[in-house]
Every structure is written in C-alpha cells, then in structure tokens.
Scaffold this motif. Structure first.
Motif, PDB file in Angstrom:
ATOM      1  N   LYS A   1       0.832  -1.208   0.000  1.00  0.00           N
ATOM      2  CA  LYS A   1       0.000   0.000   0.000  1.00  0.00           C
ATOM      3  C   LYS A   1       0.867   1.260   0.000  1.00  0.00           C
ATOM      4  O   LYS A   1       0.639   2.188  -0.780  1.00  0.00           O
ATOM      5  CB  LYS A   1      -0.921   0.000   1.219  1.00  0.00           C
ATOM      6  CG  LYS A   1      -1.784   1.227   1.316  1.00  0.00           C
ATOM      7  CD  LYS A   1      -2.627   1.226   2.574  1.00  0.00           C
ATOM      8  CE  LYS A   1      -3.416   2.516   2.671  1.00  0.00           C
ATOM      9  NZ  LYS A   1      -4.116   2.635   3.916  1.00  0.00           N
ATOM     10  N   ASP A   2       1.880   1.286   0.869  1.00  0.00           N
ATOM     11  CA  ASP A   2       2.768   2.453   0.950  1.00  0.00           C
ATOM     12  C   ASP A   2       3.574   2.621  -0.332  1.00  0.00           C
ATOM     13  O   ASP A   2       3.801   3.742  -0.793  1.00  0.00           O
ATOM     14  CB  ASP A   2       3.707   2.336   2.148  1.00  0.00           C
ATOM     15  CG  ASP A   2       2.975   2.453   3.473  1.00  0.00           C
ATOM     16  OD1 ASP A   2       1.826   2.952   3.482  1.00  0.00           O
ATOM     17  OD2 ASP A   2       3.552   2.034   4.498  1.00  0.00           O
TER      18      ASP A   2
ATOM     19  N   THR B   1       1.206   4.010  -3.004  1.00  0.00           N
ATOM     20  CA  THR B   1       0.924   5.408  -2.681  1.00  0.00           C
ATOM     21  C   THR B   1       2.098   6.300  -3.060  1.00  0.00           C
ATOM     22  O   THR B   1       1.910   7.371  -3.647  1.00  0.00           O
ATOM     23  CB  THR B   1       0.596   5.562  -1.180  1.00  0.00           C
ATOM     24  OG1 THR B   1      -0.503   4.712  -0.867  1.00  0.00           O
ATOM     25  CG2 THR B   1       0.255   6.991  -0.826  1.00  0.00           C
ATOM     26  N   ALA B   2       3.307   5.848  -2.751  1.00  0.00           N
ATOM     27  CA  ALA B   2       4.509   6.618  -3.089  1.00  0.00           C
ATOM     28  C   ALA B   2       4.671   6.725  -4.610  1.00  0.00           C
ATOM     29  O   ALA B   2       5.040   7.780  -5.131  1.00  0.00           O
ATOM     30  CB  ALA B   2       5.746   5.968  -2.472  1.00  0.00           C
TER      31      ALA B   2
ATOM     32  N   ASN C   1      -8.297   9.138  -8.602  1.00  0.00           N
ATOM     33  CA  ASN C   1      -9.500   9.489  -7.862  1.00  0.00           C
ATOM     34  C   ASN C   1     -10.658   9.817  -8.808  1.00  0.00           C
ATOM     35  O   ASN C   1     -11.794   9.447  -8.561  1.00  0.00           O
ATOM     36  CB  ASN C   1      -9.244  10.668  -6.921  1.00  0.00           C
ATOM     37  CG  ASN C   1      -8.367  10.296  -5.751  1.00  0.00           C
ATOM     38  OD1 ASN C   1      -8.218   9.135  -5.409  1.00  0.00           O
ATOM     39  ND2 ASN C   1      -7.760  11.285  -5.141  1.00  0.00           N
TER      40      ASN C   1
ATOM     41  N   GLN D   1      -2.351  10.393  -8.513  1.00  0.00           N
ATOM     42  CA  GLN D   1      -3.405  10.196  -7.519  1.00  0.00           C
ATOM     43  C   GLN D   1      -4.690  10.925  -7.895  1.00  0.00           C
ATOM     44  O   GLN D   1      -5.779  10.378  -7.773  1.00  0.00           O
ATOM     45  CB  GLN D   1      -2.929  10.657  -6.132  1.00  0.00           C
ATOM     46  CG  GLN D   1      -3.904  10.319  -5.017  1.00  0.00           C
ATOM     47  CD  GLN D   1      -4.092   8.826  -4.824  1.00  0.00           C
ATOM     48  OE1 GLN D   1      -3.131   8.097  -4.690  1.00  0.00           O
ATOM     49  NE2 GLN D   1      -5.329   8.379  -4.820  1.00  0.00           N
TER      50      GLN D   1
ATOM     51  N   LEU E   1       2.226   6.588  -6.899  1.00  0.00           N
ATOM     52  CA  LEU E   1       1.197   7.498  -7.407  1.00  0.00           C
ATOM     53  C   LEU E   1       1.568   8.951  -7.139  1.00  0.00           C
ATOM     54  O   LEU E   1       1.342   9.824  -7.978  1.00  0.00           O
ATOM     55  CB  LEU E   1      -0.164   7.181  -6.782  1.00  0.00           C
ATOM     56  CG  LEU E   1      -0.803   5.868  -7.213  1.00  0.00           C
ATOM     57  CD1 LEU E   1      -2.041   5.577  -6.368  1.00  0.00           C
ATOM     58  CD2 LEU E   1      -1.166   5.881  -8.684  1.00  0.00           C
ATOM     59  N   LYS E   2       2.163   9.191  -5.964  1.00  0.00           N
ATOM     60  CA  LYS E   2       2.582  10.552  -5.622  1.00  0.00           C
ATOM     61  C   LYS E   2       3.752  11.003  -6.501  1.00  0.00           C
ATOM     62  O   LYS E   2       3.766  12.128  -6.993  1.00  0.00           O
ATOM     63  CB  LYS E   2       2.965  10.602  -4.141  1.00  0.00           C
ATOM     64  CG  LYS E   2       3.265  11.987  -3.640  1.00  0.00           C
ATOM     65  CD  LYS E   2       3.552  11.976  -2.151  1.00  0.00           C
ATOM     66  CE  LYS E   2       3.859  13.369  -1.659  1.00  0.00           C
ATOM     67  NZ  LYS E   2       4.194  13.385  -0.241  1.00  0.00           N
TER      68      LYS E   2
END
Length: 105
Positions: A19-20, A23-24, A36, A32, A26-27
C-alpha cells in the motif's frame, strides 16, 4: 546452522508495505488525482444507485467538475436540488475533495 548476516537485517529496514509503495508511486508520478477521478466515474452506479445509473447517459470529469448527462428531466431536477448532498457523497466515497462542483446536463 547458518548465521544470519547483518545484510539481511538491513534489508528488512528497507521493506515497505505494498500500500505504501503504491501510494509513493502514485505521488511520485502525480497520478493520484487522475486515479481518484476514475474511481468516481467507475463507482457512479454504486454511489447513486441503479435507478440513477440507468438514466445516466454520460459522466465525465473536467477541471474538478463532474458532468452528468441524464435522460430524465424530473431526475435531473431532483438531483439539482440535492447537488450539495451528491457532492458530499461522491467526495466521501473517494476520501478526499476530488470534485468541486457537479453539473447535471
């Protein structure tokens, strides 16, 4: 019996949850926001219900505005009256303020 080397312990310090890591990623690639938006469009039926989804002809997002083309004038009127509630439900689904305005066509 083998002795665990120090390099294995230092390697565990570099372990990141999936997950992390995603997330990293996508950032880092600034994806992100687009993800969405895609989530909002793809979950329209689940958010608004099957009855609204059946009368929805087109749905897209442009510059923070959600555009929804409906085939039913009475439904359009009803949703225009509940526009702020629809906006809250949609942003709550994603978990952040993705949509600033909803436009019913």
């Amino acid at each position: 019996m083998k002795k665990h080397s120090n390099s294995e312990n230092s390697r565990q310090a570099d372990i990141v949850t999936l997950k992390d890591g995603i997330t990293a990623l996508l950032k880092a690639y600034r994806l992100q926001g687009k993800l969405n938006e895609v989530t909002v469009v793809s979950s329209w039926e689940r958010i608004m219900g099957k009855a609204v989804a059946l009368k929805t002809q087109e749905i897209y997002i442009s510059q923070g505005k959600l555009f929804v083309r409906l085939s039913s004038a009475p439904l359009k009127h009803e949703l225009v009256m509940a526009k702020t509630r629809v906006l809250e439900i949609i942003n709550a689904e994603v978990g952040e303020k993705v949509i600033q305005e909803v436009v019913f066509l």
